[in-house]
Motif scaffolding. Structure first.
Motif, short mmCIF file in Angstrom:
data_model
loop_
_atom_site.label_atom_id
_atom_site.label_comp_id
_atom_site.label_asym_id
_atom_site.label_seq_id
_atom_site.Cartn_x
_atom_site.Cartn_y
_atom_site.Cartn_z
N PHE A 1 -24.07 -12.94 -4.67
CA PHE A 1 -23.69 -11.52 -4.64
C PHE A 1 -23.08 -11.18 -3.28
N VAL B 1 -26.86 -7.54 -13.89
CA VAL B 1 -27.22 -8.10 -15.20
C VAL B 1 -27.98 -9.42 -15.01
N TYR C 1 -14.56 -9.99 -1.41
CA TYR C 1 -13.69 -8.89 -1.86
C TYR C 1 -13.45 -7.90 -0.73
N GLU D 1 0.85 -1.19 0.00
CA GLU D 1 0.00 0.00 0.00
C GLU D 1 0.89 1.25 0.00
N TRP E 1 -18.28 -6.92 -10.14
CA TRP E 1 -19.13 -8.02 -9.66
C TRP E 1 -20.56 -7.54 -9.41
N MET E 2 -20.69 -6.32 -8.86
CA MET E 2 -22.03 -5.77 -8.63
C MET E 2 -22.78 -5.60 -9.95
N MET F 1 -3.34 -1.73 -2.98
CA MET F 1 -4.10 -2.38 -4.05
C MET F 1 -5.58 -2.45 -3.75
N ASN F 2 -5.98 -1.86 -2.60
CA ASN F 2 -7.39 -1.98 -2.23
C ASN F 2 -8.33 -1.31 -3.21
N HIS F 3 -7.89 -0.18 -3.79
CA HIS F 3 -8.81 0.47 -4.74
C HIS F 3 -9.01 -0.40 -5.98
N ARG F 4 -8.01 -1.22 -6.30
CA ARG F 4 -8.19 -2.12 -7.45
C ARG F 4 -9.13 -3.27 -7.10
N ILE F 5 -9.05 -3.74 -5.85
CA ILE F 5 -10.01 -4.77 -5.43
C ILE F 5 -11.42 -4.19 -5.45
N SER F 6 -11.55 -2.92 -5.05
CA SER F 6 -12.90 -2.34 -5.04
C SER F 6 -13.43 -2.20 -6.46
N ARG F 7 -12.53 -2.09 -7.44
CA ARG F 7 -13.02 -2.09 -8.84
C ARG F 7 -13.57 -3.45 -9.22
N LEU F 8 -12.88 -4.51 -8.79
CA LEU F 8 -13.43 -5.85 -9.07
C LEU F 8 -14.79 -6.01 -8.39
N LEU F 9 -14.89 -5.47 -7.16
CA LEU F 9 -16.18 -5.52 -6.45
C LEU F 9 -17.26 -4.80 -7.25
N PHE G 1 -20.93 -16.35 -12.43
CA PHE G 1 -21.50 -15.49 -13.47
C PHE G 1 -21.63 -16.25 -14.79
N MET H 1 -9.71 -6.89 1.11
CA MET H 1 -9.10 -5.57 1.29
C MET H 1 -8.48 -5.45 2.68
N TYR I 1 -4.14 -7.89 -12.50
CA TYR I 1 -4.52 -6.47 -12.46
C TYR I 1 -4.48 -5.96 -11.02
N GLY J 1 -22.21 -7.24 -12.69
CA GLY J 1 -22.53 -8.58 -13.19
C GLY J 1 -23.78 -9.14 -12.53
N CYS J 2 -23.88 -8.98 -11.21
CA CYS J 2 -25.07 -9.50 -10.51
C CYS J 2 -26.32 -8.77 -10.94
#
Lengths: 440, 460
Positions: free
Chosen positions: A348, B18, A355, A186, B12-13, B1-9, A382, A359, A243, B15-16
């Motif tokens: 979900f 959809v 996730y 971090e 996922w939201m 890297m937490n902000h990148r994990i929050s992007r995956l989250l 999914f 963090m 990523y 996707g759900c």
């Protein structure tokens, strides 16, 4: 180091798993009522027993004074109990087998969680991945074909799918190698720019080079088994993991382009992949032929309507492969839109919570392991729910924790265990890399 | 890297979301269509377990019933001339007629099939389908059947005041019980015994269209009760000469023109009306099918308004073909003050316990002519029966009006038509009857009408 006297009773998990157990028993009672007219029938006992597996897992975790997240195992139990009721409704003859898979899987989940927690998993990823690749190669040579994919190995009458276990190896190998990247640390203060790792920087590290190599080998072997769905799940999950570890968007864009090219190649060289794509883009064109399965899923979904027809009143067996690939659509007929939205909500919450837990992981390796496991579960859920709903081309993969199948159930629960272990607040045994954590 | 994990989250939201939208689309938006689709295998499976409902006439006489669960044991009773209308429900031949159109009710899934999920677990699937009570009166039906007397043809009787179809006789017919063994011969027969002639047989209406033309002409102001037309025996319409078989009628008013079925007068009116005539006749539904709970053919009235086409239209020949029900509806509108009631074949749907779940009620389909026009046309039709072309339909004790037709056709001798009405004790009944290739309407069809009317009015 484990602290003596720390509260590890896992009260929240006890309540949640207890609730799930009760609900599992109730859905079993409803199933039993619909089928035999009695509230306390075999179905009630079986569904309750599926919930009890997770109560046992809870007791083991509490006895080991494991201090990780308490919600994950309850949500996994909810997914498994819902799925078990659907499988039981479809195939009573498979009920005991599936129940034993759940019990074995719950044990594997606890073992994987403690293994991950104690730090024994660190550094083992590459060895596991090489083993998985060898097993996949053996499958290619010796394996048997089921449903168009040559992904089964039979040992003494018991079949299993090595590709299910290759997923776990990919996650662990990724967590081990990528946590060495400086980009995983971090930023010292919120104002400072976050670290990013360029492709060259990544390539310079030998473990990362080895990781990319073994990932490619595993994905390639899975594709050669003609199990394109599983290959896509591993590929997408690993790209997302890179990523998160590197922050390199070019990797994502490049991989997406490579993936698209790969799908185009697969369509060309594997006829069944092209047929699946055609069936997806216009399912009604060949409703009696190539898209029979997905069209039958639509009829099941529509016949379920808002509230569903109720356990025992539908005909979910009309969909081919209902207990495995099509479990979501098959159960949707009887539990209705209300129930299928509930199933989507379970996944979900489970993966969203995973996730969020990732963090707060105490070291980069733990965080990457949690993200990797969550990625696999997210993409797989999914891909198969989307396939059942016509959002994506249908692939022959299972709904994690729910579909019938031993390899899939045990591998999914092992992933859940790795996820659980990665959320531990304390360090139970010398994790080789704990310098960058923001844990207590 | 937490902000990148929050992007995956976040991904996922999305996707759900959809997945939830797709589930809602199939289980709520298009659910009913998917559930009721004939290709949905659940429908065929459900039928195997259900005790199919009965079809009965208005007095409860059983026309079709099942003796046990499943589609194999259908028994047909009642007048044979109803067989083409009732149709058949057969495990291998499929379904036709009312057995097909009322199938959702007869199999018990008339209510929304998909939205009863939780309830169906509690109440289970209905053991028996719903039964259908028709407006058909077997007594009237048998009178029509007797009138047809085995000749190829059709008869349809309507209650003009409320639109109820009292009889729809089709001749010849074939008993559904023998259908499977004789299928190949039956479908090869030239007299088509499976066609429900009153609703699906298409014939040129001939002179039975003249009451509609008279009504339309009166409402356009082209004629009235006092209008006198000088009939010279023939008239030119475009390239064709249309003449009267009886020669020149001389000076006649509209009522007499109807009574004598004067071609020249009606061709004259049609040419004067021009393009307005097809439009006005469209209000009699001659260009489409009537809304009905049974398979129904559409009339073929076109908008063509050349002099030649108008001349043919005026005498009900040319390209126009309609069903006997269409013709009966014209007569019904005449006797019902110009108001055309929606035709009804199903009186009510009731459950096994006798509870009525759906009941049909009278409704107005349209007003193709004014009450005044209807009065004048009715006068002409009464004269026709009193002393004109239709006098063979005369019944001493009843008020009867009618119009005959002798429709030229490419299949041989002309079709004999009678369309008319009778009024007695506040009831208004309309009738259309056709004998295929029967010859003169006045000599062949009109006498049959009299016997049907007598049976309808004295029978109850």
């Amino acid at each position: 180091m484990m602290t003596a006297g720390r509260p590890c009773r896992r009260d929240a998990e006890r309540s949640l798993v207890g609730t799930v157990m009760l609900l599992a028993g109730l859905s079993g009672a409803s199933l039993s009522l619909a089928r035999s007219g009695s509230v306390f029938g075999l179905d009630t006992v079986l569904c309750f027993a599926a919930g009890v597996a997770f109560a046992a897992a809870h007791l083991l975790l509490a006895a080991a004074r494991f201090d990780g997240d308490q919600v994950i195992s309850a949500l996994v139990a909810a997914a498994a109990a819902t799925g078990y009721a659907s499988v039981l409704r479809l195939r009573s003859d498979l009920a005991l087998r599936q129940l034993s898979f759940i019990w074995i899987g719950a044990g594997v989940m606890v073992a994987a969680a403690l293994w991950q927690w104690k730090g024994r998993a660190s550094g083992s990823g590459m060895a596991l991945a090489v083993g998985a690749a060898a097993l996949l190669l053996a499958t290619l040579v010796l394996g048997q074909e089921r449903g168009g994919a040559r992904s089964w190995i039979f040992i003494g009458g018991m079949g299993f799918q090595p590709s299910e276990f290759a997923k776990i190896a990919c996650v662990l190998a990724g967590a081990d190698a990528l946590s060495a990247l400086p980009a995983c640390r971090e930023a010292p203060s919120p104002s400072a720019a976050p670290h990013r790792a360029g492709l060259g920087q990544m390539w310079a590290l030998r473990p990362v080079r080895m990781l990319f190599l073994i990932w490619s080998v595993i994905v390639a072997f899975t594709v050669f088994q003609r199990d394109v769905g599983t290959a896509a799940i591993i590929y997408i999950s690993c790209v997302a993991l890179v990523y998160v570890a590197s922050g390199n968007r070019l990797v994502v864009i490049g991989s997406a382009a490579l993936g698209a090219a790969g799908v185009a190649m697969a369509c060309k060289f594997f006829p069944h992949v092209g047929v699946r794509f055609a069936a997806w883009s216009n399912p009604w064109a060949d409703a009696a032929g190539s898209s029979y399965q997905v069209v039958q899923a639509f009829y099941a979904l529509g016949s379920g309507g808002m509230l569903g027809r109720g356990y025992g009143s539908g005909s979910p067996w009309l969909i081919p492969a209902a207990p495995t690939d099509m479990l979501f659509a098959a159960s949707a007929e009887e539990i209705g839109l209300a129930g299928s939205l509930g199933v989507i909500a379970i996944y979900f919450l489970l993966i969203g919570h995973a996730y969020a837990c990732a963090m707060r992981g105490r070291s980069p390796r733990q965080r990457l392991a949690a993200v990797g496991a969550a990625n696999i579960l997210a993409v797989q859920a999914f891909v198969i729910i989307g396939g059942n709903l016509g959002v994506l081309p249908l692939t022959g993969v299972t709904l994690p924790f729910a579909s019938y199948g031993g390899s899939s159930m045990i591998a999914s629960l092992a992933l859940a265990g790795i996820l659980l272990g990665a959320t531990a607040r304390t360090d139970a045994g010398g994790d080789y890399d704990s310098s960058g954590g923001d844990g207590p | 890297m937490n902000h990148r994990i929050s992007r995956l989250l976040g991904a996922w939201m999305v996707g759900c979301a959809v997945l939830a939208l797709a589930a809602t689309y199939y289980q709520a938006v298009t659910a009913d269509r998917l559930a009721a689709s004939p290709a949905n295998p659940r429908i065929a499976n459900a039928e195997k377990g259900i005790w199919r409902g009965s079809i009965v006439d208005r007095n409860g006489e059983v026309l079709a019933e099942s003796l046990e669960r499943g589609a194999d044991s259908r028994v047909y009773r009642g007048p044979g001339s109803l067989a083409p209308l009732v149709g058949y429900a057969h495990p291998t031949l499929g379904k036709s007629g009312l057995e097909s159109t009322m199938d959702p009710w007869l199999t018990g899934r008339g209510w929304s099939y998909s939205r009863t999920g939780l309830l169906s677990t509690i109440s289970r699937q209905p053991e028996r389908g719903y039964s259908v009570r028709l407006t058909i009166d077997s007594h009237t039906q048998r009178a029509c059947e007797a009138a047809l007397a085995g000749r190829r043809g059709a008869a349809v009787v309507l209650d003009a005041a409320n639109g109820e179809v009292l009889a729809a006789a089709s001749c010849p017919w074939f008993h559904p019980a023998l259908l499977e063994s004789a299928w190949d011969t039956v479908i090869a027969r030239e007299d088509s015994p499976l066609i429900c002639r009153p609703l699906a047989g298409l014939y040129p209406p001939g002179s039975t269209i003249k009451p509609a033309i008279a009504g339309a002409a009166i409402d356009m102001g082209l004629a009235s009760s006092g209008t006198v037309y000088d009939c010279r025996g023939s008239i030119r319409a475009g390239g064709a000469i249309i003449s009267d078989a009886a020669g020149a009628h001389g000076s006649i008013d509209l009522g007499t023109a109807i009574a004598l079925s004067c071609n020249t007068a009606f061709v004259h009116l049609a040419l004067e009306a021009g393009a307005r005539l097809p439009e006005a006749l469209g209000k009699f539904y001659l260009s489409r099918s009537l809304p009905l709970d049974a398979p129904m053919a559409a009339g073929t009235l076109s908008g063509e308004a050349s002099d030649e086409a108008l001349g043919q239209l005026a005498i009900g020949q040319g390209d126009l073909v309609v069903t006997p029900l269409h013709v009966a509806m014209i007569a019904a509108a005449v006797v019902n003050h110009g108001v055309m009631m929606r035709p009804r074949l199903v009186a009510e749907i009731y459950s096994d316990s006798g509870a009525v779940v759906k009941r049909s009620s009278p409704g107005v389909l349209g007003v193709p002519m004014t009450a005044e026009a209807a009065r004048i046309v009715a006068g002409g039709m009464l004269e026709a029966v009193e002393w004109g072309t239709a006098r063979a339909a005369n019944l001493p004790d009843y008020v009867v009006g009618g119009k005959t037709g002798t429709a030229e056709n490419p299949h041989g001798a002309p079709h004999a038509w009678f369309a008319g009405f009778t009024q007695h004790a506040g009831r208004k009944v309309a009738l259309a009857i056709i004998i295929e290739n029967g010859g003169s309407g006045g000599q062949v069809a009109a006498p049959l009408a009299g016997s049907v009317f007598r049976a309808v009015l004295s029978g109850r």
